[in-house]
Design an enzyme around this catalytic site. Sequence first.
Site, PDB file in Angstrom:
ATOM      1  N   SER A  56      -7.702  -2.725  -3.028  1.00 46.77           N
ATOM      2  CA  SER A  56      -8.417  -1.453  -2.957  1.00 46.77           C
ATOM      3  C   SER A  56      -9.455  -1.326  -4.065  1.00 46.77           C
ATOM      4  O   SER A  56     -10.575  -0.860  -3.834  1.00 46.77           O
ATOM      5  CB  SER A  56      -7.432  -0.281  -3.033  1.00 46.77           C
ATOM      6  OG  SER A  56      -6.649  -0.210  -1.859  1.00 46.77           O
ATOM      7  N   TYR A  79       2.087   3.547  15.356  1.00 45.26           N
ATOM      8  CA  TYR A  79       1.339   2.325  15.616  1.00 45.26           C
ATOM      9  C   TYR A  79       0.295   2.562  16.713  1.00 45.26           C
ATOM     10  O   TYR A  79       0.443   3.442  17.565  1.00 45.26           O
ATOM     11  CB  TYR A  79       2.275   1.195  16.045  1.00 45.26           C
ATOM     12  CG  TYR A  79       3.202   0.727  14.954  1.00 45.26           C
ATOM     13  CD1 TYR A  79       2.782  -0.206  14.012  1.00 45.26           C
ATOM     14  CD2 TYR A  79       4.493   1.230  14.842  1.00 45.26           C
ATOM     15  CE1 TYR A  79       3.619  -0.631  12.994  1.00 45.26           C
ATOM     16  CE2 TYR A  79       5.348   0.814  13.836  1.00 45.26           C
ATOM     17  CZ  TYR A  79       4.897  -0.114  12.917  1.00 45.26           C
ATOM     18  OH  TYR A  79       5.733  -0.522  11.911  1.00 45.26           O
ATOM     19  N   ARG A 117       0.847  -1.194   0.000  1.00 42.64           N
ATOM     20  CA  ARG A 117       0.000   0.000   0.000  1.00 42.64           C
ATOM     21  C   ARG A 117       0.882   1.243   0.000  1.00 42.64           C
ATOM     22  O   ARG A 117       0.996   1.940   1.013  1.00 42.64           O
ATOM     23  CB  ARG A 117      -0.933  -0.031   1.218  1.00 42.64           C
ATOM     24  CG  ARG A 117      -1.958  -1.185   1.201  1.00 42.64           C
ATOM     25  CD  ARG A 117      -3.046  -0.880   0.197  1.00 42.64           C
ATOM     26  NE  ARG A 117      -4.067  -1.913   0.093  1.00 42.64           N
ATOM     27  CZ  ARG A 117      -5.145  -2.005   0.874  1.00 42.64           C
ATOM     28  NH1 ARG A 117      -5.321  -1.158   1.854  1.00 42.64           N
ATOM     29  NH2 ARG A 117      -6.034  -2.952   0.671  1.00 42.64           N
ATOM     30  N   GLN A 164      -0.429   2.228  -6.358  1.00 48.48           N
ATOM     31  CA  GLN A 164      -1.879   2.389  -6.303  1.00 48.48           C
ATOM     32  C   GLN A 164      -2.589   1.784  -7.510  1.00 48.48           C
ATOM     33  O   GLN A 164      -3.665   1.200  -7.385  1.00 48.48           O
ATOM     34  CB  GLN A 164      -2.230   3.873  -6.186  1.00 48.48           C
ATOM     35  CG  GLN A 164      -1.979   4.438  -4.803  1.00 48.48           C
ATOM     36  CD  GLN A 164      -2.372   5.897  -4.704  1.00 48.48           C
ATOM     37  OE1 GLN A 164      -2.513   6.582  -5.717  1.00 48.48           O
ATOM     38  NE2 GLN A 164      -2.547   6.386  -3.495  1.00 48.48           N
ATOM     39  N   ASP A 197      -3.061  -1.958  -6.948  1.00 49.25           N
ATOM     40  CA  ASP A 197      -3.652  -2.371  -5.676  1.00 49.25           C
ATOM     41  C   ASP A 197      -5.039  -2.970  -5.894  1.00 49.25           C
ATOM     42  O   ASP A 197      -6.057  -2.272  -5.840  1.00 49.25           O
ATOM     43  CB  ASP A 197      -3.710  -1.163  -4.744  1.00 49.25           C
ATOM     44  CG  ASP A 197      -4.152  -1.522  -3.336  1.00 49.25           C
ATOM     45  OD1 ASP A 197      -4.542  -2.692  -3.117  1.00 49.25           O
ATOM     46  OD2 ASP A 197      -4.111  -0.646  -2.458  1.00 49.25           O
TER      47      ASP A 197
END
Length: 374
Positions: free
Chosen positions: A131, A224, A120, A125, A128
Site C-alpha cells: 500500500s 465475494y 490487509r 496497516q 503494509d
Amino acid sequence: MPIQLHIAKETRPHEKRVALVPAVVAKLQKLGIEPHLEAGAGEAARIPDADFTAAGASVGAAPADTRLFFRVQPPSVADIQAMPEGSILCSFIYAQREPEVVKALRDRRITCFAMELIPRITRAQAMDALSSQAALAGYYAALLAATHLNRILPMMTTAVGSLRPAKILVMGAGVAGLQALATGKRLGAMIEGYDVRPEVREQVQSVGGKFVDTGVSAVGEGGYARELTEEEQQQVQAVLTRHVQQADAIITTASIPGKPSPKILTEEQIMGMKSGSVIIDLAAEGGGNTPLTQPGETVEVGPATIVAPLNIASHLAEHASELYARNLLALVGLMVQEGELTLDWEDEVLARSVLTHDGEIRNDAARAAVEEQA
C-alpha cells in the site's frame, strides 16, 4: 548483545530504493538493533553514506553474527548462500516469479517474511508495504498523464477564451487508484473512478471523483464477487466503453502481486478513444492491463499513447525508501521482545507473512510454484 542488521545495496536493474533511511536508524536502535549498510547502499536514492553514519549506522561489510537482513528486491541465490543459516530476511519476494530464490531460502533455513504477504488488516496497516508503494505509484501516474497529454489538465481562462479541463478515468479504486484520482483532482482535471466493487463508490467520491456506475452489482454471497451473466457483461462493457472513449487519460491499476495482470481494456475500446489520449498502465510488472501494453515502453497505438513504466515507486526513490523503511520498522517491532529476536507464531501478521522457516516453505502458493517447477 545488540541484534545485528545488514542492508545490502540493491542490485536488480532499475532499482533505486534502499531498505533503510537515516531517520529510522535511531528507532531501530531503541529496539536493540544495530544497523549496518553496504557502502553506497543509498546512493541510487541520493542518500550518501555520510547521512547514515551521522544518524548512527555503520557502513561496511555485514558482521559475522548478523541475524537480520532487510532488502527491497529479492536477493540473489548467491546472496542467500552468504547469509548465516537461520537468519531472518524481510524483503519483497514474489515467490511465484522467483522459485529458485524460494528454494534457496528454504535450503539455507532462512526465515523469510515476504512483504507482499503482509495481510490487509487494520493492525498491519503500518507494515503494509504494497500500500505504501502503491500510493506513490498512483501519485506518479497522474503526473505521467499530465506530461504525456498534448493538453493541460485544469481549466484555464485566457484573453482569447477558455480551455476546458481534461477528463481522467481511473480504473481500479484501490490505494493507487484513489491516490491517482486525488492527484488528478489537485491538478485540476475532471476525475472519474471505476471499480468492480460498488462499495468503493464513497471512497471515489471522497476525493472529488464521480463513480462510474454500470448498473450491475457483482457482489455475491459472503462478500465475494459473483460471476456475471453474459447480458450483464455486455451492459458493463457498454457503459465502460462510453466512459473510456470520453476520457482524455485513463489510469489502470489492476494488478495481482506475483501474477499476470488482468486485461481490463480491450483493443476495440482503445481504438475508439480520442485522438491524442493517453493510457497510464500501472500494471506493467504483470504484463499490463491492456493487450497492447508493452511493459517498460511508451508506444503509440491508434489514437492513444500507452505508457507502461516498470517499478514506478523506484522513480520516487527517496520517499519510497522512507515509507518502506517505516514498514520494515513496524514489522520488526513484532519480532523483538526485550532486545531479543522472538517469533510468535500466534501473531497473525507474522504467521501470514512468513514465506520460509526452518527449512520449510510455509506459504501454500509459493510451495505449489516450487513443486510445479521441480
